[in-house]
Design a protein around this motif. Structure first.
Motif: not given
Lengths: 311, 427
Positions: B200, B248-250, B254-255, B258-259, B393, B397, B400
């Motif tokens: 991110d 772009k994965t905070l 959950p993403d 899993a990532g 920040t 975003k 982004q």
């Protein structure tokens, strides 16, 4: 009181006392019985409210001495673009969640009212979201809307539609939050509408049937007008709740409201100022503005929905 | 006795007034009211102190009758409320790393540890960490419990499959700066379009700011957030976006979880304690993770302190307890207990920290974290720092999400940050 009954000889002297004073004093037991509520309200209701109003005119970091600054906090508030953004977000979220909630609730209530079997099961099923832990539900919804492994995007992908970074787009955030509010509150309002529906006398429906009104005419000319006070109640409760949205965006997109601060509501902004920035005076000014906003919206609702009924 | 409405109302107002007066008077005199002697009340949050060390400390000081309270929820808020309330204030309290800057202006609520002889032990702790708990006029409010030195956690299997080095030493050699890191990201993405080297870009920005020796406000309460050191961090984060190596994965989403396991989030730049989060998220990639030094140098995230309040009955005795509890030996034990990373360099040579970690393929993480901990840059952190960081920040975003250009978002962020600063008298 018992004294006057058992000793009639003294009664004349008693009546010479001023009536108002006597009645107030002689009801002390009742006041005593009522006092727990008022004492608790005084300590946990009135005092914090009064203290917050005072705080709005002060500067305080939470520990040091409080300093009176007059209207300075409100001056900053007017210039603060984040505050206006949070106000706008709150109103948009309120509209995006309340309108679908009440329409869905009304539809469900009418359907449930005419359903014959499993009524109890449906009612329980629709009410359960309302008593589910808000934080747990928000985590669940964040997962549903997540980009790569979320349910919504999985469905979109299987239909061959383009997927969306829901919780990373300003509008996606609002849609996710309002979907959750609708899910949580539709069932609650359904139950209230259902209770209202059951109170409408069946004679009116029978008369409408005899006059040849179809189901839609019956709904708009009998059911809705009869439900007006119930609708007013749900709209006011939704307004008070909706304008104080906090947990859903906080858990789903974090304390700063996500991309473009799209999930930043006024209550969240207030919370951030008080408990993260230790700017309690400024937070007090924001809290006061939420109060005014709720008051304003309730007054508008009252005029729109309640006023006409009396004329 | 008759209770009339009038007396009730009068009584109510008297009670209210009493509370108000009580509050304001306790605010002035609270710091002088001492706790009862012979007992030491200690507050910390769940998981803040190692359990074996805590039990051992309580047993080691039988005469002090240490009463430990684990305070859950919003710890800082509960501490502030209790300090304002004026009663039941703990003798010793934990202060979280992210809260210490906002506590420094309240130095009169705490004992200056230098005034009761902490000088002799301050040298045992990392200098930059002690400095975080030091006021501008030199009062030391807390002894460090732990620190959060950063490192680059990465997936060895994803790196080698993508044509990058897999061995930690070689990774350290190739990814010296963030520019190297982003270049490696471009290379990795060519062979594996699903792997984004930056989880991110907003998190990356925060890390780079933490690597610096200056932040948003300087010691003279002047706004410096529009200067080069912040702009450079901003530009690097934007570069990650424009090179399309930003996932772009905070972090914590959950993403992200899993990532990590699936290899689409192949790196994490985070503090030592982030290892716990990675371990919790990974089921199939155990043994495939490695640790390398942070590109462009180490930074610190978090790490807390133990402080003594002015209400402590016997500050000297309280300091003895802290000294024992946070000795190098005990900090090493706390690490073995709950991954609480020691703030005492002497602890890094203890066997508890020298252990190889099978999750990291048998690598010894302290070999990366130890040197990192010793060379963390010192930056002055103003009480308002975290509030002023928010517009930056947020602006990133928007960049982004493709909603704003970098320059437009930057000037808006600077304007907003100045506005927030103005509220607190920042020049």
């Amino acid at each position: 009181m018992t004294l006057t009954a058992t000793a009639p000889a003294k009664a004349p002297r008693r009546t010479t006392k001023p009536g108002r004073r006597r009645s107030v004093l002689s009801f002390w037991r009742f006041y005593l019985a009522l006092s727990p509520f008022y004492l608790i309200f005084l300590v946990f209701g009135l005092y914090p409210v009064a203290s917050t109003i005072l705080l709005a005119f002060q500067k305080w970091d939470g520990l040091g001495p409080r300093k009176m600054v007059g209207l300075q906090n409100f001056g900053f508030l007017i210039e603060d673009s984040t505050f206006w953004l949070s106000l706008w977000n709150t109103v948009i979220l309120f509209v995006m969640s309340t309108v679908p909630t009440l329409v869905i609730a009304m539809t469900l209530a009418v359907m449930l009212h005419s359903a014959v079997r499993f009524k109890g099961i449906y009612r329980i099923a629709y009410f359960i979201p309302n008593i589910t832990s808000l934080v747990a539900a928000a985590i669940f919804f964040a997962a549903v809307f997540s980009t790569n492994f979320g349910l919504i995007n999985a469905v979109l992908r299987s239909l061959g539609l383009p997927t969306e970074d829901w919780l990373r787009q300003p509008w996606g955030i609002k849609i996710a939050i309002s979907t959750m509010i609708v899910w949580q509150w539709a069932g609650y309002n359904t139950i209230i509408y259902l209770a209202g529906l059951q109170a409408i006398p069946t004679e009116q429906y029978e008369a409408a049937k005899v006059d040849g009104a179809g189901p839609f005419r019956t709904f708009f000319l009998i059911t809705l007008p009869q439900l007006r006070p119930v609708v007013l109640f749900t709209v006011i409760m939704s307004t008070i709740g909706g304008l104080q949205t906090f947990t859903e965006p906080q858990v789903m997109v974090g304390n700063n409201g996500g991309t473009g601060q799209s999930g930043m509501t006024v209550v969240m902004y207030f919370y951030n100022q008080a408990f993260f920035n230790n700017d309690y005076g400024y937070a007090g000014a924001i809290a006061l503005s939420i109060f005014m906003l709720v008051l304003l919206f309730t007054a508008i609702n009252w005029k729109l929905l309640g006023g006409r009924g009396r004329q | 006795m008759e209770l009339s409405r009038r007396t009730l109302i009068a009584g109510g107002f008297a009670a209210m007034l009493g509370t108000t007066v009580g509050c304001s008077s306790s605010m002035d005199t609270g710091s002088t009211k001492k706790n009862a002697g012979g007992n030491i009340a200690m507050w910390c949050w769940p998981g803040g102190l190692g359990k074996t060390v805590l039990d051992d400390t309580i047993a080691h000081f039988p005469d002090q009758h240490i009463k430990y309270s684990e305070v859950g929820g919003d710890f800082k808020q509960k501490l502030l409320t209790t300090l304002n309330g004026g009663t039941a204030i703990p003798d010793i309290t934990g202060i979280k790393g992210e809260d210490i800057a906002s506590m420094l202006p309240q130095a009169n609520r705490f004992v200056d540890l230098k005034s009761i002889g902490a000088d002799s032990i301050l040298g045992d702790y990392l200098e930059w960490k002690v400095k975080q708990a030091t006021t501008l006029d030199g009062k030391v409010l807390g002894i460090p419990i732990d620190i959060g030195p950063t490192a680059l956690f990465y997936r060895e299997d994803v790196f080698t499959a993508g044509g990058l080095p897999g061995d930690p030493a070689k990774v350290a050699g190739q990814l010296k700066t963030w520019d190297d890191f982003l270049a490696a990201g471009v290379e990795l993405k060519m062979s594996n379009p699903k792997a984004f080297i930056v989880a991110d870009a907003t998190d990356l920005y925060g890390t780079i700011v933490n690597q610096g020796t200056a932040r948003y406000i300087d010691k003279d309460n002047k706004f410096i957030g529009d200067q080069d050191h912040i702009r450079k961090a901003w530009d690097t984060a934007v570069k990650a976006v424009t090179l399309k190596v930003d996932g772009k994965t905070l972090g914590g989403s959950p993403d992200w979880n899993a990532g990590l396991d699936q290899g689409t989030v192949p790196t994490v730049t985070g503090a030592a304690w982030v290892a716990l989060d990675i371990k919790a998220a990974c089921k199939t990639s155990v043994g495939k993770w490695r640790v390398a030094p942070t590109p462009s140098g180490p930074a610190n995230f978090g790490g807390s302190f133990l402080a003594i309040t002015k209400n402590a009955a016997d500050p000297a005795a309280a300091l003895e307890v802290i000294k024992y509890m946070l000795s190098a030996d005990n900090e090493a034990k706390a690490f073995a207990d709950a991954q609480i990373f020691p703030a005492t360099p002497a602890a890094y040579d203890k066997p508890q920290l020298k252990a190889a970690d099978p999750f990291f393929g048998g690598q010894v993480p302290i070999e990366v974290f130890g040197p990192a901990a010793k060379s963390i840059p010192i930056a002055y952190e103003a009480p308002l720092d975290s509030a002023i960081a928010v517009p930056f920040t947020d602006g990133l975003k928007l960049v982004q999400a493709g909603k704003k250009s970098s320059d437009a978002a930057w000037s808006e962020a600077v304007a907003k940050a100045k506005q927030i600063g103005k509220r607190q008298g920042v020049q």
